[in-house]
Motif scaffolding. Structure first.
Motif, PDB file in Angstrom:
ATOM      1  N   ASN A 139     -95.471  -5.168 -34.861  1.00  0.00           N
ATOM      2  CA  ASN A 139     -94.992  -5.751 -36.105  1.00  0.00           C
ATOM      3  C   ASN A 139     -93.757  -5.041 -36.648  1.00  0.00           C
ATOM      4  OD1 ASN A 139     -96.986  -7.672 -36.173  1.00  0.00           O
ATOM      5  ND2 ASN A 139     -98.163  -6.731 -37.821  1.00  0.00           N
ATOM      6  N   TYR A 140     -93.345  -3.977 -35.977  1.00  0.00           N
ATOM      7  CA  TYR A 140     -92.306  -3.108 -36.521  1.00  0.00           C
ATOM      8  C   TYR A 140     -91.078  -3.018 -35.625  1.00  0.00           C
ATOM      9  CZ  TYR A 140     -95.469  -1.432 -40.114  1.00  0.00           C
ATOM     10  OH  TYR A 140     -96.290  -1.349 -41.202  1.00  0.00           O
ATOM     11  N   VAL A 141     -89.929  -3.044 -36.257  1.00  0.00           N
ATOM     12  CA  VAL A 141     -88.675  -2.637 -35.613  1.00  0.00           C
ATOM     13  C   VAL A 141     -88.709  -1.115 -35.488  1.00  0.00           C
ATOM     14  CG1 VAL A 141     -86.179  -2.443 -35.966  1.00  0.00           C
ATOM     15  CG2 VAL A 141     -87.362  -4.601 -36.482  1.00  0.00           C
ATOM     16  N   ILE A 142     -88.244  -0.635 -34.337  1.00  0.00           N
ATOM     17  CA  ILE A 142     -88.185   0.808 -34.121  1.00  0.00           C
ATOM     18  C   ILE A 142     -86.733   1.260 -34.039  1.00  0.00           C
ATOM     19  CG2 ILE A 142     -88.827   2.734 -32.646  1.00  0.00           C
ATOM     20  CD1 ILE A 142     -91.216   1.396 -34.004  1.00  0.00           C
ATOM     21  N   GLY A 143     -86.424   2.284 -34.781  1.00  0.00           N
ATOM     22  CA  GLY A 143     -85.084   2.847 -34.761  1.00  0.00           C
ATOM     23  C   GLY A 143     -85.078   4.261 -34.207  1.00  0.00           C
ATOM     24  N   TRP A 144     -83.960   4.612 -33.600  1.00  0.00           N
ATOM     25  CA  TRP A 144     -83.719   5.996 -33.172  1.00  0.00           C
ATOM     26  C   TRP A 144     -82.596   6.562 -34.038  1.00  0.00           C
ATOM     27  CZ3 TRP A 144     -86.523   8.970 -29.978  1.00  0.00           C
ATOM     28  CH2 TRP A 144     -87.389   8.354 -29.062  1.00  0.00           C
ATOM     29  N   PHE A 145     -82.806   7.778 -34.477  1.00  0.00           N
ATOM     30  CA  PHE A 145     -81.847   8.482 -35.303  1.00  0.00           C
ATOM     31  C   PHE A 145     -81.653   9.878 -34.716  1.00  0.00           C
ATOM     32  CE2 PHE A 145     -81.799   5.516 -38.883  1.00  0.00           C
ATOM     33  CZ  PHE A 145     -82.929   4.775 -38.626  1.00  0.00           C
ATOM     34  N   SER A 153     -79.765   3.754 -32.557  1.00  0.00           N
ATOM     35  CA  SER A 153     -80.106   2.476 -31.958  1.00  0.00           C
ATOM     36  C   SER A 153     -81.366   1.951 -32.604  1.00  0.00           C
ATOM     37  CB  SER A 153     -80.335   2.663 -30.451  1.00  0.00           C
ATOM     38  OG  SER A 153     -80.738   1.462 -29.836  1.00  0.00           O
ATOM     39  N   CYS A 154     -81.590   0.651 -32.460  1.00  0.00           N
ATOM     40  CA  CYS A 154     -82.868   0.091 -32.880  1.00  0.00           C
ATOM     41  C   CYS A 154     -83.211  -1.090 -31.979  1.00  0.00           C
ATOM     42  CB  CYS A 154     -82.857  -0.321 -34.346  1.00  0.00           C
ATOM     43  SG  CYS A 154     -81.588  -1.491 -34.752  1.00  0.00           S
ATOM     44  N   ILE A 155     -84.481  -1.443 -31.984  1.00  0.00           N
ATOM     45  CA  ILE A 155     -84.953  -2.505 -31.117  1.00  0.00           C
ATOM     46  C   ILE A 155     -85.916  -3.380 -31.899  1.00  0.00           C
ATOM     47  CG2 ILE A 155     -86.831  -1.067 -30.172  1.00  0.00           C
ATOM     48  CD1 ILE A 155     -86.197  -2.485 -27.432  1.00  0.00           C
ATOM     49  N   SER A 156     -85.826  -4.672 -31.626  1.00  0.00           N
ATOM     50  CA  SER A 156     -86.642  -5.643 -32.345  1.00  0.00           C
ATOM     51  C   SER A 156     -88.103  -5.542 -31.947  1.00  0.00           C
ATOM     52  CB  SER A 156     -86.121  -7.056 -32.069  1.00  0.00           C
ATOM     53  OG  SER A 156     -86.265  -7.361 -30.690  1.00  0.00           O
ATOM     54  N   TYR A 207     -86.481 -10.154 -42.296  1.00  0.00           N
ATOM     55  CA  TYR A 207     -85.491 -11.207 -42.144  1.00  0.00           C
ATOM     56  C   TYR A 207     -84.073 -10.771 -42.496  1.00  0.00           C
ATOM     57  CZ  TYR A 207     -89.779 -13.834 -41.768  1.00  0.00           C
ATOM     58  OH  TYR A 207     -91.024 -14.260 -41.386  1.00  0.00           O
ATOM     59  N   TRP A 208     -83.831  -9.456 -42.505  1.00  0.00           N
ATOM     60  CA  TRP A 208     -82.462  -9.006 -42.712  1.00  0.00           C
ATOM     61  C   TRP A 208     -81.688  -9.125 -41.402  1.00  0.00           C
ATOM     62  CZ3 TRP A 208     -83.513  -5.098 -39.439  1.00  0.00           C
ATOM     63  CH2 TRP A 208     -84.695  -4.372 -39.594  1.00  0.00           C
ATOM     64  N   PRO A 209     -80.361  -9.164 -41.453  1.00  0.00           N
ATOM     65  CA  PRO A 209     -79.573  -9.215 -40.218  1.00  0.00           C
ATOM     66  C   PRO A 209     -79.852  -7.996 -39.355  1.00  0.00           C
ATOM     67  CG  PRO A 209     -78.212  -9.723 -42.119  1.00  0.00           C
ATOM     68  CD  PRO A 209     -79.529  -9.237 -42.650  1.00  0.00           C
ATOM     69  N   PHE A 210     -80.092  -8.222 -38.089  1.00  0.00           N
ATOM     70  CA  PHE A 210     -80.511  -7.124 -37.228  1.00  0.00           C
ATOM     71  C   PHE A 210     -79.466  -6.039 -37.101  1.00  0.00           C
ATOM     72  CE2 PHE A 210     -83.905  -5.548 -34.876  1.00  0.00           C
ATOM     73  CZ  PHE A 210     -83.373  -4.784 -33.835  1.00  0.00           C
ATOM     74  N   THR A 211     -78.207  -6.406 -37.274  1.00  0.00           N
ATOM     75  CA  THR A 211     -77.142  -5.401 -37.191  1.00  0.00           C
ATOM     76  C   THR A 211     -77.212  -4.386 -38.320  1.00  0.00           C
ATOM     77  OG1 THR A 211     -75.708  -6.958 -38.327  1.00  0.00           O
ATOM     78  CG2 THR A 211     -75.538  -6.862 -35.915  1.00  0.00           C
ATOM     79  N   ARG A 249     -81.783   0.372 -43.017  1.00  0.00           N
ATOM     80  CA  ARG A 249     -82.985  -0.020 -43.765  1.00  0.00           C
ATOM     81  C   ARG A 249     -83.842   1.189 -44.106  1.00  0.00           C
ATOM     82  NH1 ARG A 249     -81.812  -4.732 -45.944  1.00  0.00           N
ATOM     83  NH2 ARG A 249     -80.211  -5.597 -44.562  1.00  0.00           N
ATOM     84  N   PRO A 250     -84.656   1.090 -45.149  1.00  0.00           N
ATOM     85  CA  PRO A 250     -85.561   2.196 -45.492  1.00  0.00           C
ATOM     86  C   PRO A 250     -86.773   2.176 -44.574  1.00  0.00           C
ATOM     87  CG  PRO A 250     -85.800   0.409 -47.067  1.00  0.00           C
ATOM     88  CD  PRO A 250     -84.700   0.007 -46.139  1.00  0.00           C
ATOM     89  N   TYR A 251     -86.842   3.101 -43.646  1.00  0.00           N
ATOM     90  CA  TYR A 251     -87.916   3.120 -42.662  1.00  0.00           C
ATOM     91  C   TYR A 251     -89.220   3.608 -43.279  1.00  0.00           C
ATOM     92  CZ  TYR A 251     -85.049   1.665 -38.793  1.00  0.00           C
ATOM     93  OH  TYR A 251     -84.273   0.914 -37.953  1.00  0.00           O
ATOM     94  N   ASP A 252     -90.312   3.029 -42.792  1.00  0.00           N
ATOM     95  CA  ASP A 252     -91.622   3.315 -43.357  1.00  0.00           C
ATOM     96  C   ASP A 252     -92.239   4.582 -42.773  1.00  0.00           C
ATOM     97  OD1 ASP A 252     -91.830  -0.120 -42.965  1.00  0.00           O
ATOM     98  OD2 ASP A 252     -91.877   0.833 -44.937  1.00  0.00           O
TER      99      ASP A 252
END
Length: 127
Positions: free
Chosen positions: A31-37, A49-52, A103-107, A112-115
């Protein structure tokens, strides 16, 4: 208990490769987008990077395009960051994080504020 655990960091020579893993538990992973920082010494943390949720869409910041590849295996609750052609300036602590897509633009995924956040894994690129 929600957990994100990064692994795979280490010392690598310039031009080398590493694959980082981020394994999640305690929440519905797909259910979550995953980002790397990453956070380099003396610098602020920034997005990489992030992935849908399905893994079908990925986003990269300019300075890693063509060198890094993000992927995910929802059956294993794991996201990977394959890093090739590593440079000394890639030296940093790398973090993964999870955010609900609303539903925000993936770019804009890295803004975004990560949970949830992992504790990080250290990558050192040096000869």
């Amino acid at each position: 208990q929600v957990q994100l655990v990064e692994s795979g960091g280490g010392l690598v020579q310039p031009g080398g490769s590493l694959r980082l893993s981020c394994t999640a538990s305690g929440f519905t992973f797909d259910n979550y987008v995953i980002g790397w920082f990453r956070q380099a010494p003396g610098k602020e943390r920034g997005g990489v990077s992030c992935i849908s949720r399905s893994g079908g869409t990925a986003y990269y910041v300019e300075f890693v395009k063509g060198r890094f590849t993000v992927s995910r295996d929802n059956a294993k609750n794991t996201v990977y960051l394959q890093m090739n052609s590593l440079k000394p300036e890639d030296t940093a602590v790398y973090y993964c994080a999870a955010v609900t897509w609303k539903y925000w633009p993936f770019t804009t995924c890295l803004a975004r504020p990560y949970d949830y956040w992992g504790q990080g894994t250290e990558v050192t690129v040096s000869s």
